[in-house]
Motif scaffolding. Structure first.
Motif, short mmCIF file in Angstrom:
data_model
loop_
_atom_site.label_atom_id
_atom_site.label_comp_id
_atom_site.label_asym_id
_atom_site.label_seq_id
_atom_site.Cartn_x
_atom_site.Cartn_y
_atom_site.Cartn_z
N ALA A 1 0.87 -1.15 0.52
CA ALA A 1 -0.06 0.41 0.21
C ALA A 1 1.61 1.25 0.13
O ALA A 1 2.38 1.41 0.72
N HIS A 2 0.41 2.44 -0.55
CA HIS A 2 1.21 3.51 -0.70
C HIS A 2 0.00 5.22 -0.04
O HIS A 2 -1.31 4.31 -0.27
N PHE B 1 -4.89 6.73 -0.10
CA PHE B 1 -4.46 5.84 0.15
C PHE B 1 -4.49 4.47 -1.56
O PHE B 1 -5.44 4.39 -1.76
N ARG B 2 -3.80 4.51 -1.31
CA ARG B 2 -4.23 2.45 -2.91
C ARG B 2 -3.32 1.73 -2.50
O ARG B 2 -2.23 1.45 -1.52
N LEU C 1 -10.29 10.58 1.04
CA LEU C 1 -10.10 9.82 2.35
C LEU C 1 -11.36 11.10 3.23
O LEU C 1 -11.62 11.94 3.03
N ALA C 2 -12.12 10.64 4.48
CA ALA C 2 -13.77 11.71 5.34
C ALA C 2 -12.32 13.07 5.57
O ALA C 2 -13.08 13.90 6.10
N LEU D 1 -4.96 2.67 9.09
CA LEU D 1 -4.98 4.32 8.72
C LEU D 1 -4.57 5.04 10.54
O LEU D 1 -5.57 4.96 10.53
N ALA D 2 -3.17 5.44 10.64
CA ALA D 2 -3.79 6.47 11.34
C ALA D 2 -3.93 8.06 11.42
O ALA D 2 -3.52 8.39 9.86
N LYS D 3 -5.13 7.92 12.08
CA LYS D 3 -5.55 9.24 12.03
C LYS D 3 -4.76 10.81 12.49
O LYS D 3 -3.74 10.45 12.94
N ALA D 4 -4.93 12.13 11.65
CA ALA D 4 -4.04 13.02 11.89
C ALA D 4 -4.62 13.10 13.04
O ALA D 4 -4.50 13.93 13.70
N ASP D 5 -6.05 13.42 13.78
CA ASP D 5 -6.55 13.49 14.34
C ASP D 5 -7.00 13.01 15.22
O ASP D 5 -8.69 12.16 14.87
N PRO D 6 -6.67 11.79 16.50
CA PRO D 6 -7.20 10.57 17.26
C PRO D 6 -8.97 11.15 17.38
O PRO D 6 -9.12 9.79 18.05
#
Length: 142
Positions: free
Chosen positions: A75-76, A82-83, A103-104, A127-132
């Motif tokens: 994955a990228h 992402f892909r 993404l949302a 996917l690691a959230k930018a804002d958890p």
């Protein structure tokens, strides 16, 4: 009235087109394999898991040989999408792609990963959230 079109020397035109196509294949590294098949309709699903979002992609339907080879999934990641690339054995090696460009919410690409589950023939994208603190009610922005 416009003048009639000039005749084309078919032998010279054919030679030029073949040469141009061969040169394009040499410079771009294009092979004669089929274009990648889309996994967008494979029935993937997602789950908000607190600080991450897990996207599960079933591959069994596309894995005709019955096995999922080691290293078949990669994955990228970018901030907004992402892909997922899957090299599956189906009448030879065929590339399958799941591309989610929007993404949302934003993700942290460095914290993202993909795992393949050979027994269940699934890929799990984390996917690691930018804002958890943000709850994801949908995966894409559309």
């Amino acid at each position: 009235n416009p003048p009639p079109p000039k005749p084309i020397d078919t032998d010279a035109a054919a030679d030029t087109r073949v040469g141009a196509a061969a040169a394009a294949h040499e410079t771009t590294g294009i092979t004669s394999s089929a274009p990648p098949a889309s996994l967008n309709g494979c029935g993937y699903w997602f789950e908000d898991a607190g600080e991450t979002v897990k996207v599960t992609v079933p591959l069994a339907e596309h894995c005709a040989s019955g096995t999922l080879a080691d290293g078949a999934v990669s994955a990228h990641f970018s901030r907004l999408g992402f892909r997922l690339d899957a090299e599956l054995h189906e009448r030879g090696r065929v590339s399958h792609v799941l591309a989610i460009p929007e993404l949302a919410h934003e993700i942290a690409p460095d914290g993202c990963a993909v795992k393949q589950r050979p027994r269940t023939k699934r890929a799990v994208v984390t996917l690691a959230k930018a804002d958890p603190a943000k709850v994801w009610r949908k995966l894409t922005s559309v």
